[in-house]
Design an enzyme around this catalytic site. Structure first.
Site, short mmCIF file in Angstrom:
data_model
loop_
_atom_site.label_atom_id
_atom_site.label_comp_id
_atom_site.label_asym_id
_atom_site.label_seq_id
_atom_site.Cartn_x
_atom_site.Cartn_y
_atom_site.Cartn_z
N ASP A 174 93.69 74.96 28.48
CA ASP A 174 94.64 74.73 27.39
C ASP A 174 93.78 74.97 26.13
OD1 ASP A 174 97.56 73.44 27.06
OD2 ASP A 174 96.35 72.64 25.44
N LYS A 179 98.34 66.67 33.12
CA LYS A 179 97.63 67.21 31.95
C LYS A 179 96.36 66.42 31.76
CE LYS A 179 98.26 70.32 28.72
NZ LYS A 179 99.11 71.54 28.75
N1 GLU Z 1 98.01 74.71 29.49
C1 GLU Z 1 99.08 75.56 29.94
C2 GLU Z 1 100.40 74.88 29.73
O1 GLU Z 1 100.56 74.18 28.75
C3 GLU Z 1 98.84 76.07 31.36
C4 GLU Z 1 98.73 75.04 32.44
C5 GLU Z 1 98.33 75.58 33.80
O2 GLU Z 1 98.13 76.79 33.93
O3 GLU Z 1 98.22 74.77 34.72
O4 GLU Z 1 101.35 75.04 30.45
#
Ligand code: GLU
Length: 450
Positions: free
Chosen positions: A165, A125
């Site tokens: 995100d 993340k």
């Molecule tokens: N931000 C999204 C999540 O919390 C998607 C992450 C992604 O597609 O890599 O899973």
């Protein structure tokens, strides 16, 4: 002190003041008690101590120049938490609340979420404490370019693949991709959530919201019900909320609320989704203007929210879809929902319910779909985007949507079966945590002490 509690105590002393991270760790570890009691191998291999420690955390300066010529500086983060199952995968969040604790909790959750999808993706993340609100397009571009000027050296299509995100959509992904390509000279699938014009996947934009609704439908089907005719409270008005509302309408349900950082809209006859899309996807306006078109709707500004929670959960409804942000649904909100007849909660956001709220849902035995299961459709479809990029193919909307539906079904079945296996039928929090943990932990054991 047992294994779990001593690990939590050690974590609190070695990473002080990371409250959201402790909250996420406690929620997962407490539900692992039954599997840890039955199996010595996890303790022997120090799996818990290794899991709570990120493989790598990158923190960097993001300097940029605003439209007035002033130099601005933000904090940038990428956490590469666990790569036992594949390249680090997870979004980037641009929001003023971002700090080391928030990114760490999101990265930790992502490990189990990604494991639950059954796909070959590890957990990561990132983000920055940058507030995109009110910034011009040129400022957003300069910020994204500066952010990528540091991040590019840490990522790659087989090492770490960021996505969007909160605060990061196709526009920001575009600017970051352009800078990555310029710095490396490589045109490759290093980011997901890309535009459909140049390597994006159909359904990726819709996937998190659609997935949370598919998951809700599987929960209800297992209890002999369906979404047909259900009145649903939705929070948020971003990508997740908008496409959750779209899918709710398609499945014969009625979303009656949504919210943004300034206030909540409640519309008894059903939210006007075209208007929300226009406000949020085009004019980037706030929800207070909704009443100009629909004088019969109710608008509640943040200042008038109940002291112990959020106005969006204080209306009677059959189901709730928290699709905004962490800890947006408190104990007070959970009580109000349960009293109002709510039978289902499906989390489109990451960790939207507080620990106490979750305990109330589980005690009341309503259908509760924790974020790491219910919102996994977004990251799963990102992996489908990676697969299309790697094979130089692009699949139709129907093909991707069908795969998404199947993945959400598998996640539901896995979490549900695991809950039954461990003696708590219907407890999808326990089932999701144990199933996700088991897949990552067993891979870590097979890969040795690394
Ligand atoms: N931000 C999204 C999540 O919390 C998607 C992450 C992604 O597609 O890599 O899973």
């Amino acid at each position: 002190m047992n294994y779990i509690h001593s690990t939590i105590a050690q974590l609190k002393s070695s990473s002080p003041a990371q409250c959201e991270f402790y909250q996420a760790v406690e929620e997962v570890l407490e539900s692992l008690e039954p599997i840890l009691e039955n199996s010595e191998k996890y303790k022997k291999n120090a799996i818990i101590q290794r899991l709570v420690e990120p493989e790598r955390q990158i923190m960097f300066r993001v300097p940029w120049v605003d439209d007035e010529g002033n130099i601005q500086v933000n904090k940038g983060y990428r956490i590469e938490f666990n790569s036992a199952l594949g390249p680090y995968k997870g979004g980037l969040r641009f929001h003023p609340s971002v700090n080391a604790s928030i990114i760490k909790f999101l990265g930790f959750e992502q490990i189990f979420k990604n494991a639950l999808t059954g796909l070959p993706i590890g957990g990561g993340k990132g983000g920055a404490n940058f507030d995109p609100k009110g910034r011009s397009d040129a400022e957003i571009m300069r910020f994204c370019q500066s952010f990528m000027s540091e991040l590019y050296r840490h990522i790659g299509p087989t090492t770490d693949v960021p996505a969007g995100d909160i605060g990061v959509g196709a526009r920001e992904i575009g600017y970051m991709f352009g800078q990555y390509k310029r710095l490396t000279g490589r045109y490759e699938g290093v980011l997901t959530g890309k535009s459909l014009l140049w390597g994006g996947s159909l359904v990726r934009k819709e996937a998190t919201g659609y997935g949370a609704v598919y998951f809700a439908d599987y929960m209800l089907q297992a209890r002999g019900g369906s979404l047909q005719g259900k009145r649903c409270l939705v929070s948020g008005a971003g990508n997740v909320a908008i496409y959750a509302m779209e899918k709710l309408y398609q499945m014969g349900a009625t979303p009656v609320s949504c919210s943004d950082s300034r206030g909540t809209v409640y519309h008894e006859s059903g939210i006007d989704l075209d208007l929300i899309k226009c406000l949020k996807e085009q004019s980037r306006d706030c929800l207070s203007t909704y009443k100009q078109t629909h004088p019969d709707a109710i608008y509640i500004a943040v200042n008038d929210y109940p002291k112990d929670g959020h106005a969006v959960w204080r209306f009677n409804a059959d189901a709730a879809f928290p699709c905004a942000t962490q800890n947006e649904l408190t104990q007070g909100d959970a009580n109000a929902l349960l009293t109002g007849g709510c039978l289902l909660v499906s989390e489109g956001a990451n960790m939207p319910s507080t620990k106490e709220a979750i305990e109330s849902f589980i005690a009341a035995k309503i259908a509760y779909g924790p974020g790491k299961a219910a919102n996994a459709g977004g990251v799963a479809t990102s992996q489908l985007e990676m697969a299309q990029n790697a094979s130089m193919q692009s699949w139709t909307f129907e093909e991707v949507d069908e795969k998404l539906k199947q993945i959400m079904k598998n996640i539901f079945v896995t979490a549900n079966d695991t809950a039954t296996e461990f003696g708590e039928p219907g407890n999808l929090l326990l089932g999701a945590n144990i199933a996700g943990f088991r897949r990552v932990a067993d891979a870590m054991i097979e890969q040795g002490v690394v």
